[in-house]
Scaffold this active site. Structure first.
Site, PDB file in Angstrom:
ATOM      1  N   ASP A  13       1.577  -4.692  -8.316  1.00  0.00           N
ATOM      2  CA  ASP A  13       0.839  -3.563  -7.709  1.00  0.00           C
ATOM      3  C   ASP A  13      -0.480  -3.177  -8.391  1.00  0.00           C
ATOM      4  OD1 ASP A  13       3.183  -3.652  -6.277  1.00  0.00           O
ATOM      5  OD2 ASP A  13       3.777  -1.570  -6.639  1.00  0.00           O
ATOM      6  N   ASP A  53       2.236  -2.906  -3.074  1.00  0.00           N
ATOM      7  CA  ASP A  53       2.922  -1.847  -2.368  1.00  0.00           C
ATOM      8  C   ASP A  53       2.201  -1.769  -1.012  1.00  0.00           C
ATOM      9  OD1 ASP A  53       5.050  -0.119  -2.817  1.00  0.00           O
ATOM     10  OD2 ASP A  53       3.784   1.573  -3.397  1.00  0.00           O
ATOM     11  N   HIS A  55       2.754   0.129   2.521  1.00  0.00           N
ATOM     12  CA  HIS A  55       3.575   1.042   3.322  1.00  0.00           C
ATOM     13  C   HIS A  55       3.014   1.320   4.717  1.00  0.00           C
ATOM     14  CE1 HIS A  55       5.847   1.828  -0.240  1.00  0.00           C
ATOM     15  NE2 HIS A  55       4.937   2.543  -0.837  1.00  0.00           N
ATOM     16  N   HIS A  59       6.155   6.190   5.923  1.00  0.00           N
ATOM     17  CA  HIS A  59       7.072   5.772   4.848  1.00  0.00           C
ATOM     18  C   HIS A  59       7.806   6.951   4.211  1.00  0.00           C
ATOM     19  CE1 HIS A  59       8.291   3.813   0.983  1.00  0.00           C
ATOM     20  NE2 HIS A  59       8.680   2.948   1.878  1.00  0.00           N
ATOM     21  N   HIS A  98       0.023   6.766  -0.308  1.00  0.00           N
ATOM     22  CA  HIS A  98      -0.619   5.707  -1.090  1.00  0.00           C
ATOM     23  C   HIS A  98      -0.338   4.342  -0.467  1.00  0.00           C
ATOM     24  CE1 HIS A  98       3.523   5.826  -2.586  1.00  0.00           C
ATOM     25  NE2 HIS A  98       3.373   4.541  -2.844  1.00  0.00           N
ATOM     26  N   LYS A 123       5.426  -5.437  -0.318  1.00  0.00           N
ATOM     27  CA  LYS A 123       6.729  -4.764  -0.366  1.00  0.00           C
ATOM     28  C   LYS A 123       6.604  -3.327   0.123  1.00  0.00           C
ATOM     29  CE  LYS A 123       6.209  -3.342  -5.199  1.00  0.00           C
ATOM     30  NZ  LYS A 123       6.243  -1.889  -5.088  1.00  0.00           N
ATOM     31  N   CYS A 173       7.599   0.549 -10.703  1.00  0.00           N
ATOM     32  CA  CYS A 173       7.712  -0.759 -10.046  1.00  0.00           C
ATOM     33  C   CYS A 173       7.833  -1.923 -11.029  1.00  0.00           C
ATOM     34  CB  CYS A 173       6.546  -0.954  -9.082  1.00  0.00           C
ATOM     35  SG  CYS A 173       6.632   0.227  -7.709  1.00  0.00           S
TER      36      CYS A 173
END
Ligand code: ZN
Length: 236
Positions: A13, A53, A55, A59, A98, A123, A173
């Protein structure tokens, strides 16, 4: 020489939203680790993977998607059920919006030398579950197949034995990815100089290190013997 040693590098990330100065969820000094990670990318890891990351706008981890008064970024928590088993739940912190798919905040930072990266794993695309780990959502009974990445499979196909984890953030993470890497059967290390934490206090850092240690993840230094072994592969 040791034929059984096949190391992989996982860069977690390293995205705009996790970095100063403009990130929605900026980790202090997050951008500063890029040169160190670029140096690691030049080593002969058999697989070099970056995660993102990534989303959807609805989310579950976004505080703004929840009702008052339990919708404060950083301080509110939500109890998330396994989509396939309501009896398994996971309590998770809520965050500012985010890394929304298609936004600048979701981009890998330009300082990262992505030309040396073999594979990018996205992810956190299933809006129903949080996913700190680049392998799985935090449910096991059963695993949420819709949220699983193909990371473990990619590592196994490359014959990887050892996984070196770096990136952001150390206490979320990076930690979850490293612990899941152990669960997937890989020897796993976090490189201390190549990660930064959301909570950078000494106390929090020690706590995370202890939790990782208990799970079988070893914290190592750039100058340690583990990376010396990776570097020595260049000489054979
Ligand atoms: Zn996220």
């Amino acid at each position: 020489m040791d034929n059984e040693f096949k190391p992989a590098l996982i860069i977690v990330d390293l995205q705009e939203d996790f970095c100063p100065p403009n990130g929605a969820l900026a980790v202090a000094e997050g951008r500063s680790i890029a040169p160190t990670i670029n140096n690691l990318l030049r080593l002969p890891f058999v697989k070099k993977i970056a995660t993102k990351d990534f989303h959807p706008p609805d989310h579950v981890s976004f505080a703004s998607n929840h009702l008052e008064p339990h919708n404060k970024p950083f301080t509110s928590f939500v109890t998330i059920p396994n989509p396939n088993n309501p009896n398994e739940t996971h309590t998770s912190r809520l965050w500012p919006i985010h890394c929304v798919q298609g936004t600048p905040g979701a981009e890998l930072i330009p300082e990262l030398n992505t030309s040396l990266v073999d594979l990018v794993i996205e992810k956190g695309q299933d809006s129903r579950v949080e996913m700190y780990s680049a392998f799985e959502a935090p449910f096991r009974h059963p695993i949420v197949k819709e949220a699983s990445s193909k990371l473990a499979q990619s590592l196994r196909e490359a014959g990887v034995t050892d996984v070196f984890v770096v990136g952001l953030a150390m206490d979320y993470c990076v930690q979850s990815t490293a612990i899941d890497a152990v669960a997937e059967g890989f020897k796993t290390y976090v490189i201390s100089e190549a990660t930064r934490a959301v909570d950078s206090s000494e106390q929090s850092w020690r706590k995370t290190e202890k939790e990782c240690d208990n799970a079988g993840v070893k914290f190592i230094a750039l100058a340690g013997e583990e990376l010396a072994k990776v570097r020595s592969m260049q000489d054979v």
